[in-house]
Design a protein around this motif. Structure first.
Motif, PDB file in Angstrom:
ATOM      1  N   ARG A  33      60.883  95.284  65.382  1.00 55.68           N
ATOM      2  CA  ARG A  33      61.606  96.152  64.993  1.00 55.68           C
ATOM      3  C   ARG A  33      62.565  96.131  66.420  1.00 55.68           C
ATOM      4  O   ARG A  33      61.979  96.203  67.606  1.00 55.68           O
ATOM      5  CB  ARG A  33      61.603  97.480  64.615  1.00 55.68           C
ATOM      6  CG  ARG A  33      61.311  97.679  63.052  1.00 55.68           C
ATOM      7  CD  ARG A  33      60.477  98.986  62.566  1.00 55.68           C
ATOM      8  NE  ARG A  33      60.210  98.789  61.265  1.00 55.68           N
ATOM      9  CZ  ARG A  33      58.938  98.547  60.626  1.00 55.68           C
ATOM     10  NH1 ARG A  33      58.116  97.997  61.724  1.00 55.68           N
ATOM     11  NH2 ARG A  33      59.114  98.579  59.463  1.00 55.68           N
ATOM     12  N   LYS A  37      58.578 101.646  65.307  1.00 58.00           N
ATOM     13  CA  LYS A  37      58.252 102.745  64.553  1.00 58.00           C
ATOM     14  C   LYS A  37      57.864 103.918  65.410  1.00 58.00           C
ATOM     15  O   LYS A  37      58.006 105.020  65.291  1.00 58.00           O
ATOM     16  CB  LYS A  37      57.272 102.443  63.424  1.00 58.00           C
ATOM     17  CG  LYS A  37      57.956 101.852  62.354  1.00 58.00           C
ATOM     18  CD  LYS A  37      57.106 102.042  61.078  1.00 58.00           C
ATOM     19  CE  LYS A  37      57.926 101.811  59.778  1.00 58.00           C
ATOM     20  NZ  LYS A  37      56.928 101.940  58.740  1.00 58.00           N
ATOM     21  N   ASP A  57      63.562 101.274  58.910  1.00 52.80           N
ATOM     22  CA  ASP A  57      63.661  99.950  57.969  1.00 52.80           C
ATOM     23  C   ASP A  57      64.993  99.747  57.820  1.00 52.80           C
ATOM     24  O   ASP A  57      65.136  98.651  56.719  1.00 52.80           O
ATOM     25  CB  ASP A  57      62.686 100.392  56.852  1.00 52.80           C
ATOM     26  CG  ASP A  57      61.358 100.573  57.179  1.00 52.80           C
ATOM     27  OD1 ASP A  57      60.948  99.875  57.930  1.00 52.80           O
ATOM     28  OD2 ASP A  57      60.678 101.690  56.659  1.00 52.80           O
ATOM     29  N   ASN A  61      67.769  96.919  61.932  1.00 60.48           N
ATOM     30  CA  ASN A  61      66.836  97.388  62.794  1.00 60.48           C
ATOM     31  C   ASN A  61      65.694  96.280  62.954  1.00 60.48           C
ATOM     32  O   ASN A  61      64.748  96.300  63.546  1.00 60.48           O
ATOM     33  CB  ASN A  61      66.275  98.726  62.657  1.00 60.48           C
ATOM     34  CG  ASN A  61      65.549  99.053  63.681  1.00 60.48           C
ATOM     35  OD1 ASN A  61      65.916  99.100  64.889  1.00 60.48           O
ATOM     36  ND2 ASN A  61      64.297  99.763  63.662  1.00 60.48           N
ATOM     37  N   ILE A  62      65.715  95.506  61.745  1.00 59.75           N
ATOM     38  CA  ILE A  62      64.567  94.638  61.665  1.00 59.75           C
ATOM     39  C   ILE A  62      64.804  93.107  62.224  1.00 59.75           C
ATOM     40  O   ILE A  62      66.039  92.610  62.115  1.00 59.75           O
ATOM     41  CB  ILE A  62      64.205  94.037  60.165  1.00 59.75           C
ATOM     42  CG1 ILE A  62      64.101  95.360  59.415  1.00 59.75           C
ATOM     43  CG2 ILE A  62      63.101  93.171  60.088  1.00 59.75           C
ATOM     44  CD1 ILE A  62      62.548  96.368  59.642  1.00 59.75           C
TER      45      ILE A  62
END
Length: 236
Positions: A33, A37, A57, A61-62
């Motif tokens: 990411r 997280k 998610d 952001n991935i």
């Protein structure tokens, strides 16, 4: 405050480039990411990120893997091959003969170079799609029958002109990304809404410029190829 990949706050705000350099490792779930997280679990940082409209998610952001992008390019190239066959058949039905070839305004060399990820990952522009394609003749018979420009196997002046524009767009996006990164990590930059608006403006500018270039390129090819008859087996 420390939590593995350290981010500092105070007078020196981390740039987006610095953050991304620190955050290339995947999270515990195996997904890489932009903002990992663990940042979202921090009360202060997580609140800041959510306040600017983000979530861990979010698709944006991935960080997609190399295999993901290879599959995307392969599928897009296959779609272009199918469109080429369909276009040639349609033109052959009209004119009796056609062997078309797609010319990419923003070419493979640029997509394979240092600015390629900006185009496909940040602007969501895949070079094999219709926005970037000019139909050309693969041989003299197609050129004569269909009125298409001959495919130019070497057009360095086009590559140079396109590369200059792509560099400018990339630099502009890096600036707004940097400014948004300052906001997302507690500084005074720009809102997510403004970042997305400015990014959309750059993307539309790319699309508009490529579209305007198509007629100019066709005109230049016609001028270059007027009166030229290629050797047997060579595309015009």
């Amino acid at each position: 405050m420390a939590f593995g990949r350290k981010v500092t706050f105070g007078r020196k705000q981390q740039s987006m480039a610095e953050l991304q350099a620190m955050m290339r490792e995947p999270d515990a779930d195996g997904i890489a990411r932009v903002f990992p997280k663990e940042l979202w679990d921090d009360p202060a940082i997580g609140k800041l990120l959510r306040d600017v409209g983000m979530n861990p998610d979010d698709e944006r952001n991935i960080i997609r893997s190399a295999d993901d992008w290879i599959a995307t390019f392969k599928a897009a190239e296959q779609r272009l091959a199918e469109r080429t066959v369909a276009f040639s058949r349609e033109m052959e039905a009209r004119h009796g003969y056609c062997r078309a070839m797609p010319l990419l305004v923003i070419g493979r060399d640029i997509y394979n170079g240092e600015h390629g990820a900006f185009l496909y990952a940040q602007m969501d522009l895949i070079g094999f799609d219709d926005w970037n394609v000019i139909w050309c003749a693969a041989d003299q018979q197609t050129k004569d029958a269909c009125g298409l420009p001959g495919y130019p196997f070497d057009l360095p002046q086009l590559t140079e002109a396109v590369l200059t524009r792509v560099k400018d767009w990339h630099n502009r996006h890096e600036f707004i990304l940097e400014t948004f990164g300052i906001t997302a990590t507690g500084g005074m930059g720009i809102s997510r809404q403004k970042y997305e608006r400015e990014t959309a403006n750059i993307r539309q500018e790319i699309l508009d410029w490529v579209e305007s270039m198509k007629s100019r390129i066709v005109g230049e090819l016609d001028r270059m190829q007027r009166g030229y008859t290629p050797p047997e087996g060579e595309a015009a």
